[in-house]
Design an enzyme around this catalytic site. Sequence first.
Site, PDB file in Angstrom:
ATOM      1  N   HIS A  39      -7.404   4.547   6.245  1.00  0.00           N
ATOM      2  CA  HIS A  39      -6.426   4.085   5.275  1.00  0.00           C
ATOM      3  C   HIS A  39      -5.852   5.368   4.592  1.00  0.00           C
ATOM      4  O   HIS A  39      -4.737   5.403   4.110  1.00  0.00           O
ATOM      5  CB  HIS A  39      -7.547   3.447   4.088  1.00  0.00           C
ATOM      6  CG  HIS A  39      -6.423   2.791   2.874  1.00  0.00           C
ATOM      7  ND1 HIS A  39      -5.484   1.940   3.104  1.00  0.00           N
ATOM      8  CD2 HIS A  39      -6.669   3.125   1.601  1.00  0.00           C
ATOM      9  CE1 HIS A  39      -5.028   1.846   1.977  1.00  0.00           C
ATOM     10  NE2 HIS A  39      -5.578   2.463   0.909  1.00  0.00           N
ATOM     11  N   TYR A  53      -9.077 -10.172   1.984  1.00  0.00           N
ATOM     12  CA  TYR A  53     -10.566  -9.305   2.186  1.00  0.00           C
ATOM     13  C   TYR A  53     -11.208  -8.931   1.208  1.00  0.00           C
ATOM     14  O   TYR A  53     -12.400  -8.562   1.288  1.00  0.00           O
ATOM     15  CB  TYR A  53      -9.983  -8.226   3.137  1.00  0.00           C
ATOM     16  CG  TYR A  53      -9.133  -7.340   2.837  1.00  0.00           C
ATOM     17  CD1 TYR A  53      -9.468  -6.146   1.718  1.00  0.00           C
ATOM     18  CD2 TYR A  53      -7.600  -6.975   3.228  1.00  0.00           C
ATOM     19  CE1 TYR A  53      -9.049  -5.267   1.089  1.00  0.00           C
ATOM     20  CE2 TYR A  53      -6.973  -6.122   2.808  1.00  0.00           C
ATOM     21  CZ  TYR A  53      -7.479  -5.208   1.950  1.00  0.00           C
ATOM     22  OH  TYR A  53      -6.856  -4.121   1.338  1.00  0.00           O
ATOM     23  N   GLU A  54     -10.615  -8.835   0.001  1.00  0.00           N
ATOM     24  CA  GLU A  54     -11.344  -8.458  -1.259  1.00  0.00           C
ATOM     25  C   GLU A  54     -12.282  -9.620  -1.609  1.00  0.00           C
ATOM     26  O   GLU A  54     -12.839  -9.435  -2.708  1.00  0.00           O
ATOM     27  CB  GLU A  54     -10.306  -8.071  -2.373  1.00  0.00           C
ATOM     28  CG  GLU A  54      -9.288  -6.804  -2.148  1.00  0.00           C
ATOM     29  CD  GLU A  54      -8.404  -6.598  -3.104  1.00  0.00           C
ATOM     30  OE1 GLU A  54      -8.734  -6.177  -4.174  1.00  0.00           O
ATOM     31  OE2 GLU A  54      -7.067  -6.728  -2.710  1.00  0.00           O
ATOM     32  N   ALA A  56       2.415  -2.373   4.303  1.00  0.00           N
ATOM     33  CA  ALA A  56       2.065  -1.141   5.340  1.00  0.00           C
ATOM     34  C   ALA A  56       1.427  -1.971   6.669  1.00  0.00           C
ATOM     35  O   ALA A  56       0.784  -3.036   6.240  1.00  0.00           O
ATOM     36  CB  ALA A  56       0.881  -0.266   4.857  1.00  0.00           C
ATOM     37  N   HIS A 103      -3.075   0.627  -4.699  1.00  0.00           N
ATOM     38  CA  HIS A 103      -2.641  -0.517  -5.317  1.00  0.00           C
ATOM     39  C   HIS A 103      -3.003  -0.442  -6.882  1.00  0.00           C
ATOM     40  O   HIS A 103      -3.765  -0.676  -7.536  1.00  0.00           O
ATOM     41  CB  HIS A 103      -3.238  -1.599  -4.698  1.00  0.00           C
ATOM     42  CG  HIS A 103      -2.683  -2.047  -3.428  1.00  0.00           C
ATOM     43  ND1 HIS A 103      -1.623  -3.209  -3.173  1.00  0.00           N
ATOM     44  CD2 HIS A 103      -2.863  -1.824  -2.182  1.00  0.00           C
ATOM     45  CE1 HIS A 103      -1.521  -3.320  -1.999  1.00  0.00           C
ATOM     46  NE2 HIS A 103      -2.055  -2.676  -1.368  1.00  0.00           N
ATOM     47  N   ASN A 141       1.265   3.411  10.842  1.00  0.00           N
ATOM     48  CA  ASN A 141       0.411   4.057  12.063  1.00  0.00           C
ATOM     49  C   ASN A 141       0.693   3.331  13.215  1.00  0.00           C
ATOM     50  O   ASN A 141       1.002   2.127  13.333  1.00  0.00           O
ATOM     51  CB  ASN A 141      -1.251   3.826  11.672  1.00  0.00           C
ATOM     52  CG  ASN A 141      -1.572   2.438  11.506  1.00  0.00           C
ATOM     53  OD1 ASN A 141      -1.195   1.902  10.017  1.00  0.00           O
ATOM     54  ND2 ASN A 141      -2.033   1.648  12.273  1.00  0.00           N
ATOM     55  N   MET A 186      -2.570  -7.017   6.973  1.00  0.00           N
ATOM     56  CA  MET A 186      -3.374  -8.014   6.274  1.00  0.00           C
ATOM     57  C   MET A 186      -2.957  -8.663   4.922  1.00  0.00           C
ATOM     58  O   MET A 186      -3.529  -8.796   4.024  1.00  0.00           O
ATOM     59  CB  MET A 186      -4.639  -7.060   5.784  1.00  0.00           C
ATOM     60  CG  MET A 186      -5.466  -6.245   6.875  1.00  0.00           C
ATOM     61  SD  MET A 186      -6.455  -5.127   6.396  1.00  0.00           S
ATOM     62  CE  MET A 186      -6.792  -4.113   7.894  1.00  0.00           C
ATOM     63  N   SER A 187      -1.507  -8.853   4.748  1.00  0.00           N
ATOM     64  CA  SER A 187      -0.975  -9.591   3.654  1.00  0.00           C
ATOM     65  C   SER A 187       0.272 -10.037   3.990  1.00  0.00           C
ATOM     66  O   SER A 187       0.355 -10.519   5.244  1.00  0.00           O
ATOM     67  CB  SER A 187      -0.776  -8.058   2.680  1.00  0.00           C
ATOM     68  OG  SER A 187       0.430  -7.481   3.215  1.00  0.00           O
ATOM     69  N   HIS A 220      -5.696  -9.070  -2.015  1.00  0.00           N
ATOM     70  CA  HIS A 220      -5.801  -9.259  -0.753  1.00  0.00           C
ATOM     71  C   HIS A 220      -6.968 -10.490  -0.399  1.00  0.00           C
ATOM     72  O   HIS A 220      -7.921 -10.136  -1.157  1.00  0.00           O
ATOM     73  CB  HIS A 220      -6.112  -8.068   0.168  1.00  0.00           C
ATOM     74  CG  HIS A 220      -5.111  -6.995   0.394  1.00  0.00           C
ATOM     75  ND1 HIS A 220      -4.996  -6.209  -0.907  1.00  0.00           N
ATOM     76  CD2 HIS A 220      -3.925  -6.819   0.939  1.00  0.00           C
ATOM     77  CE1 HIS A 220      -3.920  -5.291  -0.843  1.00  0.00           C
ATOM     78  NE2 HIS A 220      -3.581  -5.787   0.474  1.00  0.00           N
ATOM     79  N   SER A 273       0.988  -1.126   0.072  1.00  0.00           N
ATOM     80  CA  SER A 273       0.016   0.016  -0.055  1.00  0.00           C
ATOM     81  C   SER A 273       0.930   1.268  -0.084  1.00  0.00           C
ATOM     82  O   SER A 273       1.594   1.583   0.841  1.00  0.00           O
ATOM     83  CB  SER A 273      -1.010  -0.071   1.106  1.00  0.00           C
ATOM     84  OG  SER A 273      -1.951  -0.756   1.119  1.00  0.00           O
TER      85      SER A 273
HETATM   86  N1  HPA Z   1      -3.879  -2.809  11.156  1.00  0.00           N
HETATM   87  C1  HPA Z   1      -3.982  -3.827  10.061  1.00  0.00           C
HETATM   88  N2  HPA Z   1      -3.434  -3.698   8.916  1.00  0.00           N
HETATM   89  C2  HPA Z   1      -2.817  -2.223   8.742  1.00  0.00           C
HETATM   90  C3  HPA Z   1      -2.384  -1.434   9.648  1.00  0.00           C
HETATM   91  C4  HPA Z   1      -3.063  -1.770  10.918  1.00  0.00           C
HETATM   92  O1  HPA Z   1      -3.107  -0.852  11.713  1.00  0.00           O
HETATM   93  N3  HPA Z   1      -1.946  -0.392   8.994  1.00  0.00           N
HETATM   94  C5  HPA Z   1      -1.830  -0.700   7.927  1.00  0.00           C
HETATM   95  N4  HPA Z   1      -2.208  -1.840   7.469  1.00  0.00           N
END
Ligand code: HPA
Length: 277
Positions: free
Chosen positions: A248, A88-89, A116, A64, A236, A212-213, A86, A33
């Site tokens: 996001h 989740y898609e 990310a 992406h 973050n 998530m990847s 991903h 990302s």
């Molecule tokens: N959690 C899950 N996936 C993420 C995060 C997060 O805080 N930041 C970027 N991808």
Amino acid sequence: MDAIESSKVAEAATFVQQNAAGPAPRVGLVLGSGLGALADELSQLRRLPYASIPHHPTSSVAGHAGNLCLGELGGVRVACMQGRVHAYEGHALGRVVFGVRLLAELGCGVVLLSNAAGGIAERLYAGSLMRIDDHINLMGDSPLRGPSARGPRFPDMSRAYDAEVAEACALAARDVGVELLSGVYAGLLGPSYETPAEIRMLATLGADAVGMSTVPEVIALRQMGVRVGAVSCITNLAAGRSPEPLSHTEVEATAARVKADFVRLFTAWVQRVGGVA
Ligand code: HPA
């Protein structure tokens, strides 16, 4: 991977070889990302949209791009996934790993992944780069579930992240003067971010960062015998570590801020890995 998926990957590889002339790539890259800018640094760049490659899944996530980029980075032939899909898609994990299987089929013996991630460990702050030294699969599934036509049925994961490739990453960070931390990445399904209670649980389990990847891709690559390295861009603080809500937009903004360091680190890493690939 079953025999049908295996023939789809082979068909995709034939298409790529016919449409991007040049020597075979040796190092594969997966850009997470907001980190796709590295692909713009390739010389002799050939960009193939995923949608043009037979059987390749396409991503719907902002940040992406969805291109396979072939070219040279720091004098090394690379194949670079600019964006990934991903779970989740809605894709099955066996589809999520199509792109990295294609990298292996094209000849990449080493794949360097990025993502990310949220920072759980106190030493991680928004904007830090964390080399992944190990992972925890919390997706509740595996890309290897189903019939297996190629590779071991029960692949070893005790050294999923290659020690020599990891050392090359530390040396590359020193080469370009970028601070590099390291830790354990927990891969969750998403797409909701975690609750503070879940983050406390992940910390107890030994996770330093969460995303998530990456985990399915690493599992599939190791099963194929490809050497793997990975770096998280901590975009973050994980849920509960900051009073701000997660978004996001923040993830993309931090990735944009770190972009220059990330590009320098990966370029130097590819150069160092090119020597051992
Ligand atoms: N959690 C899950 N996936 C993420 C995060 C997060 O805080 N930041 C970027 N991808």
